[in-house]
Design an enzyme around this catalytic site. Structure first.
Site, short mmCIF file in Angstrom:
data_model
loop_
_atom_site.label_atom_id
_atom_site.label_comp_id
_atom_site.label_asym_id
_atom_site.label_seq_id
_atom_site.Cartn_x
_atom_site.Cartn_y
_atom_site.Cartn_z
N THR A 134 6.37 7.43 -4.55
CA THR A 134 6.68 9.03 -4.91
C THR A 134 7.42 8.91 -4.51
OG1 THR A 134 4.23 8.57 -3.71
CG2 THR A 134 5.41 10.43 -3.41
N ALA B 268 0.73 -0.75 0.12
CA ALA B 268 0.03 -0.19 -0.31
C ALA B 268 0.58 1.47 0.23
CB ALA B 268 -0.92 -0.19 1.20
N GLY C 257 2.36 5.25 -1.25
CA GLY C 257 1.33 6.85 -1.67
C GLY C 257 0.26 7.05 -1.75
N THR C 258 0.48 6.57 -3.26
CA THR C 258 -0.34 6.67 -4.62
C THR C 258 -0.78 5.38 -5.24
OG1 THR C 258 1.66 8.94 -5.14
CG2 THR C 258 -0.68 7.52 -7.09
N LEU C 259 -0.18 4.48 -5.22
CA LEU C 259 -0.74 3.18 -5.53
C LEU C 259 -0.58 1.76 -4.56
CD1 LEU C 259 0.67 3.11 -9.55
CD2 LEU C 259 -1.33 3.38 -8.20
N GLY D 7 8.90 8.97 -7.92
CA GLY D 7 7.58 9.69 -8.37
C GLY D 7 6.41 11.07 -8.85
N GLY D 8 6.50 11.20 -7.10
CA GLY D 8 5.86 12.13 -6.67
C GLY D 8 7.09 13.76 -7.75
N SER E 269 6.74 1.53 -9.20
CA SER E 269 5.90 2.27 -10.00
C SER E 269 6.69 3.27 -11.37
CB SER E 269 4.50 2.23 -9.01
OG SER E 269 4.44 1.50 -8.83
N GLU F 223 7.71 -3.21 5.19
CA GLU F 223 7.85 -2.91 4.49
C GLU F 223 9.77 -2.44 3.71
OE1 GLU F 223 7.24 1.31 1.42
OE2 GLU F 223 7.30 1.78 3.82
#
Length: 280
Positions: free
Chosen positions: A106, A10, A12-14, A128-129, A232, A74
Site C-alpha cells: 500500500t 496481513a 492493509g489490502t491483501l 499501490g495505494g 504485491s 513485520e
C-alpha cells in the site's frame, strides 16, 4: 504425521498466506477484510497448525483466531523471507551478503540487509495505494486489474516535464529523457486531451521513479549495488517493473524481482528464525 505451518502477512489490502506440512509449499492471496473466510479456510485445511502472523493487520487476525497464533515483527519477517527466497533461487552468491530490500505494498518500506541482520532505512506513502487512489481521482476507475490493463496502453510522457524540456537551448548535464517534474506539463497542455490510459501511465511512472530514487539513494549511502524489489504491487504489473529496472540501471545499481517476492513477509513469519538488528 508432518507438522503443519501457516505464515500470514496481513497487509492493509491483501493478506499473503504461505503454508506447508513438511513437504510442498503452498501460496494464497486473499483480501484482508475477509478475515473470517481466511480463518475458516485454515481450520478446514489443517488439523493443528502452527500459525505465525505478521503485517499491519496482524492484530485483527490474532483477535479472530482467539490468540491461537504467534505475532512476528513485520520488518524482520520480510527480510528473513527475502533471504530465504534468494537462497532458494541461488542468487546469494551473485548478490552478495549486503543488499537493499524495497517492499512496495500500500505504501513503501526500505530495508538494509547484511547477512543475518537487518535495519529499516525509511519509507514513503508512495505505493499501490497511491496507484489506486490517484487512478480513481483522475479516471474514476477503482478496480485494480482494470487499472493495470489501462496503464499498459497509455502514453503519459506528455503530462511530464523532462530534463530536456528544462534545458531546451543547451545540452543538459544529465540524461534529457529523465523526468524533471511528474505531471508538471499538465497545466501547459490545456488544449490537449488525455485518455484514462495516459493518466494511469503517468501515475505508474511517477510511482516507479520515486520508489527507485529513494532506493538508489539508500543503496549509495550504504555502499551496495543490489536492490531487491518485492510487494504485491508488482504482481501482474510488468510496466512498473520495467520502469524500475531501467531507472535503477540508469542510476548504476542492479534491480532484482523475486518469484513469490510478494510472499516474503509470510515466508519469514512461517520460518520465524529471528534476524538481528544491523549496525549501520
Amino acid at each position: 504425521m508432518s507438522q503443519e505451518y501457516v505464515g500470514i502477512d496481513a497487509g492493509g489490502t491483501l493478506s499473503k498466506i504461505v503454508y506447508t506440512n513438511g513437504g510442498e509449499w503452498g501460496y494464497k492471496k486473499i483480501a484482508t477484510d475477509r478475515v473470517g473466510e481466511i480463518r475458516e479456510w485454515i481450520y478446514e485445511q489443517f488439523t493443528n497448525p502452527h500459525i505465525h502472523i505478521t503485517g499491519g493487520k496482524a492484530g485483527v487476525f490474532l483477535q479472530e483466531l482467539s490468540g491461537a497464533a504467534k505475532n512476528v515483527n513485520e520488518f524482520e519477517a520480510t527480510c528473513e523471507g527475502v533471504n530465504w527466497l534468494l537462497e532458494q533461487n541461488g542468487l546469494l552468491t551473485q548478490i552478495g551478503s549486503r543488499f537493499m530490500v524495497t517492499n512496495v505494498g500500500t505504501g513503501t518500506s526500505i530495508h538494509y540487509v547484511q547477512q543475518d541482520a537487518y535495519e529499516r532505512i525509511g519509507g514513503s506513502g508512495m505505493g499501490g495505494g497511491t496507484l489506486l487512489g490517484l487512478s480513481y481521482l483522475l479516471t474514476g476507475e477503482d478496480h485494480y486489474d482494470k487499472i493495470l490493463e489501462l496503464g499498459k496502453n497509455g502514453q503519459g510522457e506528455g503530462l511530464n516535464v523532462t530534463v530536456a524540456d528544462i534545458y531546451s537551448h543547451e545540452t543538459p548535464p544529465i540524461s534529457g529523457d529523465l523526468t524533471a517534474s511528474n505531471f508538471g506539463n499538465a497545466a501547459n497542455r490545456k488544449e490537449q486531451s488525455f485518455s484514462k490510459e495516459d493518466y494511469i501511465a503517468a501515475i505508474v511512472r511517477m510511482i516507479g521513479e520515486t520508489i527507485t530514487t529513494m532506493s538508489v539513494q539508500a543503496a549509495e549511502r550504504l555502499k551496495t549495488d543490489a536492490i531487491i524489489y518485492i510487494g504485491s504491487t508488482f504482481s501482474g504489473h510488468d510496466t512498473l517493473k520495467d520502469i524500475i529496472k531501467g531507472y535503477t540501471k540508469l542510476r548504476g545499481k542492479q534491480a532484482f524481482f523475486l518469484e513469490y517476492g510478494e510472499y516474503s513477509g509470510a515466508i519469514g513469519a512461517l520460518l520465524n528464525n529471528g534476524l538481528k538488528k544491523a549496525t549501520l
